[in-house]
Write an enzyme that holds these catalytic residues in place. Sequence first.
Site, PDB file in Angstrom:
ATOM      1  N   VAL A  20       0.842  -1.209   0.000  1.00 22.52           N
ATOM      2  CA  VAL A  20       0.000   0.000   0.000  1.00 22.52           C
ATOM      3  C   VAL A  20       0.871   1.250   0.000  1.00 22.52           C
ATOM      4  O   VAL A  20       0.589   2.215  -0.728  1.00 22.52           O
ATOM      5  CB  VAL A  20      -0.953   0.008   1.227  1.00 22.52           C
ATOM      6  N   CYS A 134     -10.112  -2.711   2.482  1.00 19.67           N
ATOM      7  CA  CYS A 134     -10.138  -2.675   1.016  1.00 19.67           C
ATOM      8  C   CYS A 134     -11.392  -3.329   0.435  1.00 19.67           C
ATOM      9  O   CYS A 134     -11.914  -2.887  -0.595  1.00 19.67           O
ATOM     10  CB  CYS A 134      -8.898  -3.359   0.450  1.00 19.67           C
ATOM     11  N   LYS A 218     -15.420  -7.408   9.626  1.00 19.33           N
ATOM     12  CA  LYS A 218     -15.070  -6.018   9.274  1.00 19.33           C
ATOM     13  C   LYS A 218     -16.042  -5.501   8.222  1.00 19.33           C
ATOM     14  O   LYS A 218     -16.518  -4.369   8.293  1.00 19.33           O
ATOM     15  CB  LYS A 218     -13.656  -5.947   8.684  1.00 19.33           C
ATOM     16  N   HIS A 247      -9.997  -6.736  -5.989  1.00 20.45           N
ATOM     17  CA  HIS A 247     -11.002  -7.504  -5.252  1.00 20.45           C
ATOM     18  C   HIS A 247     -12.320  -7.452  -6.041  1.00 20.45           C
ATOM     19  O   HIS A 247     -12.717  -6.395  -6.552  1.00 20.45           O
ATOM     20  CB  HIS A 247     -11.253  -6.892  -3.885  1.00 20.45           C
TER      21      HIS A 247
HETATM   22  N1  LIG Z   1      -2.953  -4.658   0.859  1.00 15.01           N
HETATM   23  C1  LIG Z   1      -4.176  -4.145   0.793  1.00 15.01           C
HETATM   24  O1  LIG Z   1      -4.939  -4.351  -0.161  1.00 15.01           O
HETATM   25  C2  LIG Z   1      -4.659  -3.297   1.926  1.00 15.01           C
HETATM   26  C3  LIG Z   1      -5.832  -2.605   1.728  1.00 15.01           C
HETATM   27  C4  LIG Z   1      -6.345  -1.835   2.760  1.00 15.01           C
HETATM   28  C5  LIG Z   1      -5.660  -1.759   3.944  1.00 15.01           C
HETATM   29  N2  LIG Z   1      -4.499  -2.428   4.100  1.00 15.01           N
HETATM   30  C6  LIG Z   1      -3.780  -2.248   5.381  1.00 15.01           C
HETATM   31  O2  LIG Z   1      -2.641  -1.418   5.090  1.00 15.01           O
HETATM   32  C7  LIG Z   1      -1.573  -1.780   5.953  1.00 15.01           C
HETATM   33  C8  LIG Z   1      -0.353  -2.115   5.101  1.00 15.01           C
HETATM   34  O3  LIG Z   1      -0.650  -3.231   4.293  1.00 15.01           O
HETATM   35  P1  LIG Z   1       0.280  -3.729   3.099  1.00 15.01           P
HETATM   36  O4  LIG Z   1      -0.596  -4.619   2.323  1.00 15.01           O
HETATM   37  O5  LIG Z   1       0.942  -2.598   2.442  1.00 15.01           O
HETATM   38  O6  LIG Z   1       1.363  -4.622   3.902  1.00 15.01           O
HETATM   39  P2  LIG Z   1       2.879  -4.974   3.502  1.00 15.01           P
HETATM   40  O7  LIG Z   1       3.055  -5.031   2.038  1.00 15.01           O
HETATM   41  O8  LIG Z   1       3.193  -6.191   4.310  1.00 15.01           O
HETATM   42  O9  LIG Z   1       3.714  -3.737   4.061  1.00 15.01           O
HETATM   43  C9  LIG Z   1       3.825  -3.477   5.441  1.00 15.01           C
HETATM   44  C10 LIG Z   1       4.588  -2.175   5.670  1.00 15.01           C
HETATM   45  O10 LIG Z   1       4.572  -1.900   7.070  1.00 15.01           O
HETATM   46  C11 LIG Z   1       5.915  -1.736   7.512  1.00 15.01           C
HETATM   47  N3  LIG Z   1       6.050  -2.259   8.879  1.00 15.01           N
HETATM   48  C12 LIG Z   1       5.720  -3.472   9.343  1.00 15.01           C
HETATM   49  N4  LIG Z   1       6.007  -3.573  10.658  1.00 15.01           N
HETATM   50  C13 LIG Z   1       6.541  -2.380  11.017  1.00 15.01           C
HETATM   51  C14 LIG Z   1       7.053  -1.847  12.227  1.00 15.01           C
HETATM   52  N5  LIG Z   1       7.076  -2.557  13.354  1.00 15.01           N
HETATM   53  N6  LIG Z   1       7.527  -0.583  12.234  1.00 15.01           N
HETATM   54  C15 LIG Z   1       7.503   0.162  11.107  1.00 15.01           C
HETATM   55  N7  LIG Z   1       7.030  -0.279   9.917  1.00 15.01           N
HETATM   56  C16 LIG Z   1       6.547  -1.545   9.881  1.00 15.01           C
HETATM   57  C17 LIG Z   1       6.749  -2.549   6.563  1.00 15.01           C
HETATM   58  O11 LIG Z   1       8.070  -2.074   6.607  1.00 15.01           O
HETATM   59  P3  LIG Z   1       9.333  -3.014   6.313  1.00 15.01           P
HETATM   60  O12 LIG Z   1       9.503  -2.983   4.817  1.00 15.01           O
HETATM   61  O13 LIG Z   1      10.441  -2.313   7.021  1.00 15.01           O
HETATM   62  O14 LIG Z   1       9.039  -4.366   6.840  1.00 15.01           O
HETATM   63  C18 LIG Z   1       6.039  -2.234   5.248  1.00 15.01           C
HETATM   64  O15 LIG Z   1       6.436  -0.977   4.770  1.00 15.01           O
HETATM   65  C19 LIG Z   1      -2.096  -2.913   6.835  1.00 15.01           C
HETATM   66  O16 LIG Z   1      -2.590  -2.350   8.027  1.00 15.01           O
HETATM   67  C20 LIG Z   1      -3.226  -3.496   6.013  1.00 15.01           C
HETATM   68  O17 LIG Z   1      -4.186  -4.132   6.805  1.00 15.01           O
HETATM   69  C21 LIG Z   1      -3.966  -3.189   3.118  1.00 15.01           C
END
Ligand SMILES: NC(=O)c1ccc[n+]([C@@H]2O[C@H](COP(=O)([O-])OP(=O)(O)OC[C@H]3O[C@@H](n4cnc5c(N)ncnc54)[C@H](OP(=O)(O)O)[C@@H]3O)[C@@H](O)[C@H]2O)c1
Length: 342
Positions: A20, A134, A218, A247
């Site tokens: 994201v 999402c 959710k 989706h």
């Molecule tokens: N994917 C979707 O379609 C979607 C849609 C709506 C909402 N979301 C929400 O958006 C958020 C991010 O999702 P994503 O899909 O982008 O996940 P992702 O690809 O796994 O990315 C996670 C991000 O969070 C960072 N992170 C994880 N643990 C951390 C910590 N302890 N301190 C600082 N940074 C940390 C990671 O950094 P590093 O690279 O350093 O590990 C990475 O930049 C989640 O809350 C998810 O539920 C996702």
Amino acid sequence: MAGPKQREYVVAAVGATGAVGEVLLRVLEERRFPVGELRPLASERSVGSRVRFRDQELAVELARPQAFDGADFVFFAATGSLSKELAPEAVRRGAIVIDKSSTWRLQDEVPLVVPEINGAAVEKHSGIIACPNCTTIGFVMALEPLHRAAGLKSVVVTTLQAVSGAGRPGIDELKAQLAAPTRAEAPEPTVFKAPIAHNVVPLCEHFLENGYSSEEMKLLHETRKIMGLANLEVSMSCVRVPVPVGHAATMLVETERTLSPEAARAALAAFPGVELIDDPSTNRFPTPADVEGRDEVLVGRVRRDLGSDRIWLWQVSDNLRKGAATNAVQIAEEVLRRGLCE
Ligand SMILES: NC(=O)c1ccc[n+]([C@@H]2O[C@H](COP(=O)([O-])OP(=O)(O)OC[C@H]3O[C@@H](n4cnc5c(N)ncnc54)[C@H](OP(=O)(O)O)[C@@H]3O)[C@@H](O)[C@H]2O)c1
């Protein structure tokens, strides 16, 4: 003569290296959000790596309270526990937080916003504004026009959700399993609870005691909050499919007043952010492949149920854009439009 210079804002992006977060940076650029300074933040793992913003390579820094000093907006796209810990720190330092995690969404004092539907809710923020799940965003974008046209009574929905909904690890798991020469040699699932390549998995996230998944609950509660329909009946099943991005959902909608498929199509086509692609005579309907990289929610297959007055429809949206990054940036734009960040 040039007019007064528009104010620019200090923007921090927590999770800038994630699925994201990466799209968030692209959307901020594309929509020309008035960013004066961008701070990409992530975990220890990514400190020192670089992300591109406009024509610059910016060094990723550690997400910690001091990183929010002087920030106007902080987007959180990391983990729920990090949002819980750090969002109040950002607010304490005077920033407006726009959070992509599920941590704050159902708190009474936190607006849960899809700008096309309830943009005015941002007025009531007390520091944190939540961006819905999402899956919920595409769902409510398709429901709201029908609700405005004929009042909503109940919905039965089955979602078909892309692996990127589980972030980079979800994308990587599908790729690794697809790359295996045979199914037997494919790596064991770790992100999903069953193999996702060449398969369909009727579980998104994890099961709760009531037999529903956390994702399904959710969808129910967020939909009611965004649409302001506390008693809306939603019957839902969420399914993971081996699609990278986008989706989809098939929905059976019951309205208070009878709605013809033609009237439903007209209401959908007129709603901002929704595009109707629906022509059985030429096999036209939207698919996840059509919506990847787009901000519109695409709707098709509008037809009357054979046994009732209910309306069937099919909806797809890009979970990383309208389902996450674009909606988050739209919330920030709504805050600016309403003069809430001086
Ligand atoms: N994917 C979707 O379609 C979607 C849609 C709506 C909402 N979301 C929400 O958006 C958020 C991010 O999702 P994503 O899909 O982008 O996940 P992702 O690809 O796994 O990315 C996670 C991000 O969070 C960072 N992170 C994880 N643990 C951390 C910590 N302890 N301190 C600082 N940074 C940390 C990671 O950094 P590093 O690279 O350093 O590990 C990475 O930049 C989640 O809350 C998810 O539920 C996702």
